[in-house]
Write a protein that holds these residues in place. Structure first.
Motif, PDB file in Angstrom:
ATOM      1  N   ASP A  22       1.307 -12.902   1.976  1.00 29.03           N
ATOM      2  CA  ASP A  22       1.271 -11.494   2.335  1.00 29.03           C
ATOM      3  C   ASP A  22       2.022 -10.719   1.266  1.00 29.03           C
ATOM      4  N   VAL A  23       1.417  -9.623   0.826  1.00 27.09           N
ATOM      5  CA  VAL A  23       2.051  -8.786  -0.189  1.00 27.09           C
ATOM      6  C   VAL A  23       2.300  -7.399   0.395  1.00 27.09           C
ATOM      7  N   PRO A  24       3.426  -6.779   0.023  1.00 23.95           N
ATOM      8  CA  PRO A  24       3.686  -5.425   0.497  1.00 23.95           C
ATOM      9  C   PRO A  24       2.760  -4.442  -0.212  1.00 23.95           C
ATOM     10  N   VAL A  25       2.169  -3.523   0.548  1.00 29.94           N
ATOM     11  CA  VAL A  25       1.235  -2.550  -0.028  1.00 29.94           C
ATOM     12  C   VAL A  25       1.438  -1.174   0.597  1.00 29.94           C
ATOM     13  N   ILE A  26       1.042  -0.174  -0.149  1.00 29.85           N
ATOM     14  CA  ILE A  26       0.849   1.175   0.369  1.00 29.85           C
ATOM     15  C   ILE A  26      -0.609   1.494   0.111  1.00 29.85           C
ATOM     16  N   VAL A  27      -1.337   1.816   1.168  1.00 32.66           N
ATOM     17  CA  VAL A  27      -2.768   2.088   1.067  1.00 32.66           C
ATOM     18  C   VAL A  27      -2.991   3.564   1.340  1.00 32.66           C
ATOM     19  N   THR A  28      -3.547   4.273   0.357  1.00 35.89           N
ATOM     20  CA  THR A  28      -3.897   5.670   0.594  1.00 35.89           C
ATOM     21  C   THR A  28      -5.199   5.711   1.380  1.00 35.89           C
ATOM     22  N   ILE A  29      -5.268   6.644   2.311  1.00 36.31           N
ATOM     23  CA  ILE A  29      -6.412   6.730   3.216  1.00 36.31           C
ATOM     24  C   ILE A  29      -6.897   8.165   3.302  1.00 36.31           C
ATOM     25  N   LYS A  30      -8.115   8.320   3.769  1.00 40.12           N
ATOM     26  CA  LYS A  30      -8.619   9.652   4.074  1.00 40.12           C
ATOM     27  C   LYS A  30      -7.982  10.119   5.367  1.00 40.12           C
ATOM     28  N   LYS A  31      -7.921  11.414   5.548  1.00 39.26           N
ATOM     29  CA  LYS A  31      -7.250  11.976   6.712  1.00 39.26           C
ATOM     30  C   LYS A  31      -7.803  11.417   8.024  1.00 39.26           C
ATOM     31  N   ASP A  32      -9.099  11.187   8.087  1.00 41.19           N
ATOM     32  CA  ASP A  32      -9.724  10.702   9.317  1.00 41.19           C
ATOM     33  C   ASP A  32     -10.062   9.208   9.236  1.00 41.19           C
ATOM     34  N   ALA A  33      -9.270   8.458   8.492  1.00 47.32           N
ATOM     35  CA  ALA A  33      -9.555   7.041   8.258  1.00 47.32           C
ATOM     36  C   ALA A  33      -9.500   6.229   9.553  1.00 47.32           C
ATOM     37  N   ALA A  56       1.823   2.005   5.027  1.00 50.28           N
ATOM     38  CA  ALA A  56       2.557   0.930   4.362  1.00 50.28           C
ATOM     39  C   ALA A  56       2.501  -0.289   5.258  1.00 50.28           C
ATOM     40  N   GLY A  57       2.442  -1.440   4.640  1.00 52.70           N
ATOM     41  CA  GLY A  57       2.426  -2.670   5.414  1.00 52.70           C
ATOM     42  C   GLY A  57       2.302  -3.878   4.517  1.00 52.70           C
ATOM     43  N   THR A  58       1.836  -4.962   5.105  1.00 49.20           N
ATOM     44  CA  THR A  58       1.602  -6.177   4.339  1.00 49.20           C
ATOM     45  C   THR A  58       0.143  -6.577   4.500  1.00 49.20           C
ATOM     46  N   LEU A  59      -0.361  -7.218   3.466  1.00 50.46           N
ATOM     47  CA  LEU A  59      -1.764  -7.580   3.413  1.00 50.46           C
ATOM     48  C   LEU A  59      -1.877  -8.960   2.780  1.00 50.46           C
ATOM     49  N   PRO A  60      -2.720  -9.832   3.335  1.00 50.85           N
ATOM     50  CA  PRO A  60      -2.928 -11.117   2.663  1.00 50.85           C
ATOM     51  C   PRO A  60      -3.432 -10.884   1.244  1.00 50.85           C
ATOM     52  N   SER A  61      -2.890 -11.637   0.311  1.00 51.45           N
ATOM     53  CA  SER A  61      -3.256 -11.429  -1.094  1.00 51.45           C
ATOM     54  C   SER A  61      -4.761 -11.563  -1.316  1.00 51.45           C
ATOM     55  N   THR A  62      -5.413 -12.382  -0.516  1.00 52.47           N
ATOM     56  CA  THR A  62      -6.856 -12.576  -0.672  1.00 52.47           C
ATOM     57  C   THR A  62      -7.674 -11.393  -0.161  1.00 52.47           C
ATOM     58  N   ALA A  63      -7.044 -10.452   0.529  1.00 50.69           N
ATOM     59  CA  ALA A  63      -7.765  -9.312   1.096  1.00 50.69           C
ATOM     60  C   ALA A  63      -7.576  -8.025   0.310  1.00 50.69           C
ATOM     61  N   VAL A  64      -6.770  -8.054  -0.736  1.00 52.09           N
ATOM     62  CA  VAL A  64      -6.477  -6.829  -1.487  1.00 52.09           C
ATOM     63  C   VAL A  64      -7.742  -6.217  -2.054  1.00 52.09           C
ATOM     64  N   ASP A  65      -8.599  -6.996  -2.698  1.00 52.90           N
ATOM     65  CA  ASP A  65      -9.829  -6.452  -3.285  1.00 52.90           C
ATOM     66  C   ASP A  65     -10.745  -5.852  -2.236  1.00 52.90           C
ATOM     67  N   SER A  66     -10.881  -6.514  -1.088  1.00 58.61           N
ATOM     68  CA  SER A  66     -11.790  -5.998  -0.055  1.00 58.61           C
ATOM     69  C   SER A  66     -11.268  -4.696   0.539  1.00 58.61           C
ATOM     70  N   VAL A  67      -9.974  -4.559   0.701  1.00 58.99           N
ATOM     71  CA  VAL A  67      -9.417  -3.293   1.206  1.00 58.99           C
ATOM     72  C   VAL A  67      -9.581  -2.197   0.163  1.00 58.99           C
ATOM     73  N   ALA A  68      -9.448  -2.536  -1.099  1.00 60.04           N
ATOM     74  CA  ALA A  68      -9.634  -1.529  -2.156  1.00 60.04           C
ATOM     75  C   ALA A  68     -11.056  -0.996  -2.182  1.00 60.04           C
ATOM     76  N   ARG A  69     -12.030  -1.800  -1.721  1.00 57.99           N
ATOM     77  CA  ARG A  69     -13.428  -1.360  -1.708  1.00 57.99           C
ATOM     78  C   ARG A  69     -13.745  -0.454  -0.526  1.00 57.99           C
ATOM     79  N   LEU A  70     -12.894  -0.459   0.506  1.00 60.34           N
ATOM     80  CA  LEU A  70     -13.160   0.389   1.683  1.00 60.34           C
ATOM     81  C   LEU A  70     -13.043   1.855   1.307  1.00 60.34           C
ATOM     82  N   ASP A  71     -13.866   2.675   1.933  1.00 58.03           N
ATOM     83  CA  ASP A  71     -13.775   4.129   1.707  1.00 58.03           C
ATOM     84  C   ASP A  71     -12.975   4.781   2.785  1.00 58.03           C
TER      85      ASP A  71
END
Length: 71
Positions: A22-33, A56-71
Motif C-alpha cells: 500500500d502506498v500513500p496517495v492524494i487523488v484529485t477528483i471531480k467535484k461530483d466524483a 488522501a489515503g492508501t492504495l495498493p501499488s498494483t492499482a495506481v495505474d488503474s486509478v489514474a485512468r479513472l475520470d
C-alpha cells in the motif's frame, strides 16, 4: 499515465515491482466524483479535502495505474 502520477511515485513503484504494497496517495477528483468507484479500486480513504477536490489515503501499488485512468 504520464502527467497524472507523480514522477517520484512512479520511480518508487518501479523499484518495488515485485511486491504489492500500500502506498500513500492524494487523488484529485471531480467535484461530483463517485468515491465508491475509488474504494472498489482498493483506495482506503483517510481524508476528504473539500477545498481542493481531493482525497488522501492508501492504495495498493498494483492499482495506481488503474486509478489514474479513472475520470
Amino acid at each position: 499515465m504520464p502527467g497524472k502520477i507523480n514522477p517520484e511515485l512512479t520511480r518508487r513503484l518501479k523499484q518495488d515491482e515485485s511486491t504489492e504494497n500500500d502506498v500513500p496517495v492524494i487523488v484529485t477528483i471531480k467535484k461530483d466524483a463517485d468515491l465508491d468507484s475509488l474504494k472498489r479500486s482498493g483506495l482506503k480513504i483517510n481524508h476528504v479535502y473539500e477545498n481542493i477536490n481531493a482525497v488522501a489515503g492508501t492504495l495498493p501499488s498494483t492499482a495506481v495505474d488503474s486509478v489514474a485512468r479513472l475520470d
